[in-house]
Scaffold this motif. Structure first.
Motif, PDB file in Angstrom:
ATOM      1  N   UNK A  93       1.600 -11.090  -1.318  1.00  0.00           N
ATOM      2  CA  UNK A  93       2.595 -10.010  -0.646  1.00  0.00           C
ATOM      3  C   UNK A  93       4.000 -10.488  -1.246  1.00  0.00           C
ATOM      4  N   UNK A  94       4.660  -9.497  -1.280  1.00  0.00           N
ATOM      5  CA  UNK A  94       6.146  -9.733  -1.888  1.00  0.00           C
ATOM      6  C   UNK A  94       7.010 -10.747  -0.874  1.00  0.00           C
ATOM      7  N   UNK A  95       7.735 -11.562  -1.265  1.00  0.00           N
ATOM      8  CA  UNK A  95       8.611 -12.692  -0.624  1.00  0.00           C
ATOM      9  C   UNK A  95       9.662 -12.047  -0.026  1.00  0.00           C
ATOM     10  N   UNK A  96      10.400 -11.051  -0.515  1.00  0.00           N
ATOM     11  CA  UNK A  96      11.327 -10.440  -0.142  1.00  0.00           C
ATOM     12  C   UNK A  96      11.215  -9.627   1.221  1.00  0.00           C
ATOM     13  N   UNK A  97      12.133  -8.730   1.658  1.00  0.00           N
ATOM     14  CA  UNK A  97      11.992  -7.951   2.760  1.00  0.00           C
ATOM     15  C   UNK A  97      11.146  -6.618   2.353  1.00  0.00           C
ATOM     16  N   UNK A  98      10.513  -6.115   3.165  1.00  0.00           N
ATOM     17  CA  UNK A  98       9.565  -5.005   3.026  1.00  0.00           C
ATOM     18  C   UNK A  98      10.342  -3.890   2.331  1.00  0.00           C
ATOM     19  N   UNK A  99       9.410  -3.294   1.353  1.00  0.00           N
ATOM     20  CA  UNK A  99      10.306  -2.445   0.667  1.00  0.00           C
ATOM     21  C   UNK A  99       9.531  -0.887   1.083  1.00  0.00           C
ATOM     22  N   UNK A 100       8.747  -0.903   1.964  1.00  0.00           N
ATOM     23  CA  UNK A 100       8.374   0.144   2.697  1.00  0.00           C
ATOM     24  C   UNK A 100       8.445   0.184   4.403  1.00  0.00           C
ATOM     25  N   UNK A 101       9.189   1.275   4.871  1.00  0.00           N
ATOM     26  CA  UNK A 101       9.218   1.252   6.244  1.00  0.00           C
ATOM     27  C   UNK A 101       8.492   2.414   6.909  1.00  0.00           C
ATOM     28  N   UNK A 102       7.790   2.147   7.679  1.00  0.00           N
ATOM     29  CA  UNK A 102       6.808   3.139   8.180  1.00  0.00           C
ATOM     30  C   UNK A 102       6.951   3.671   9.720  1.00  0.00           C
ATOM     31  N   UNK A 103       7.470   4.822   9.935  1.00  0.00           N
ATOM     32  CA  UNK A 103       7.975   5.133  11.525  1.00  0.00           C
ATOM     33  C   UNK A 103       6.779   5.763  11.898  1.00  0.00           C
ATOM     34  N   UNK A 104       6.405   5.595  13.168  1.00  0.00           N
ATOM     35  CA  UNK A 104       5.100   5.970  13.522  1.00  0.00           C
ATOM     36  C   UNK A 104       5.329   5.906  15.252  1.00  0.00           C
ATOM     37  N   UNK A 105       4.167   6.422  15.689  1.00  0.00           N
ATOM     38  CA  UNK A 105       4.183   6.406  17.351  1.00  0.00           C
ATOM     39  C   UNK A 105       2.838   6.092  17.730  1.00  0.00           C
ATOM     40  N   UNK A 106       2.383   5.376  19.091  1.00  0.00           N
ATOM     41  CA  UNK A 106       1.314   5.449  19.588  1.00  0.00           C
ATOM     42  C   UNK A 106       0.508   6.819  19.658  1.00  0.00           C
ATOM     43  N   UNK A 107      -0.656   6.820  19.507  1.00  0.00           N
ATOM     44  CA  UNK A 107      -1.460   8.078  19.718  1.00  0.00           C
ATOM     45  C   UNK A 107      -1.380   9.250  18.682  1.00  0.00           C
ATOM     46  N   UNK A 108      -0.603   8.703  17.650  1.00  0.00           N
ATOM     47  CA  UNK A 108      -0.476   9.979  16.692  1.00  0.00           C
ATOM     48  C   UNK A 108      -1.553   9.862  15.440  1.00  0.00           C
ATOM     49  N   UNK A 109      -2.563  10.804  15.481  1.00  0.00           N
ATOM     50  CA  UNK A 109      -3.445  10.575  14.389  1.00  0.00           C
ATOM     51  C   UNK A 109      -3.104  10.671  13.174  1.00  0.00           C
ATOM     52  N   UNK A 110      -2.039  11.438  12.857  1.00  0.00           N
ATOM     53  CA  UNK A 110      -1.625  11.412  11.504  1.00  0.00           C
ATOM     54  C   UNK A 110      -0.920  10.123  11.049  1.00  0.00           C
ATOM     55  N   UNK A 111      -0.266   9.490  11.995  1.00  0.00           N
ATOM     56  CA  UNK A 111       0.256   8.177  11.753  1.00  0.00           C
ATOM     57  C   UNK A 111      -0.888   7.122  11.671  1.00  0.00           C
ATOM     58  N   UNK A 112      -1.969   7.093  12.187  1.00  0.00           N
ATOM     59  CA  UNK A 112      -2.947   6.224  12.069  1.00  0.00           C
ATOM     60  C   UNK A 112      -3.647   6.265  10.364  1.00  0.00           C
ATOM     61  N   UNK A 113      -3.900   7.816  10.095  1.00  0.00           N
ATOM     62  CA  UNK A 113      -4.131   8.094   8.581  1.00  0.00           C
ATOM     63  C   UNK A 113      -3.365   7.673   7.662  1.00  0.00           C
ATOM     64  N   UNK A 114      -2.060   7.899   7.918  1.00  0.00           N
ATOM     65  CA  UNK A 114      -0.992   7.473   7.019  1.00  0.00           C
ATOM     66  C   UNK A 114      -0.983   6.102   6.686  1.00  0.00           C
ATOM     67  N   UNK A 115      -1.071   5.245   7.771  1.00  0.00           N
ATOM     68  CA  UNK A 115      -0.863   4.069   7.889  1.00  0.00           C
ATOM     69  C   UNK A 115      -1.951   3.234   7.080  1.00  0.00           C
TER      70      UNK A 115
END
Length: 82
Positions: free
Chosen positions: A1-23
């Protein structure tokens, strides 16, 4: 893994099936490229909830909005290797 801050931020919500697939896609591409990502649950923040409520999941790369609803692995990989 990269040592710096995360380059990707993933905004989600519980119970979201699209979120689960995308993650799954985000996690796979980040692992492949040695990048990290952070997940932010929008329902914990009223401002984020108002901003993204109809668009989750939303993916940011290097602080800029990249995708919403679906994450395309090829596009994400290209953004992280550009």
């Amino acid at each position: 893994m990269s040592a710096g801050p995360a380059r990707v931020t993933f905004y989600s919500r519980p119970g979201c099936h699209l979120c689960e697939e995308a993650e799954v896609v985000v996690a796979a591409v980040c692992a492949e490229l040695g990048e990290s990502y952070e997940t932010v649950m929008i329902d914990a923040d009223p401002e984020l909830q108002a901003r993204f409520t109809d668009e989750v999941p939303v993916t940011f790369v290097d602080g800029r909005q990249h995708d919403f609803w679906r994450v395309d692995a090829t596009r994400l990989r290209a953004a992280l290797t550009a």
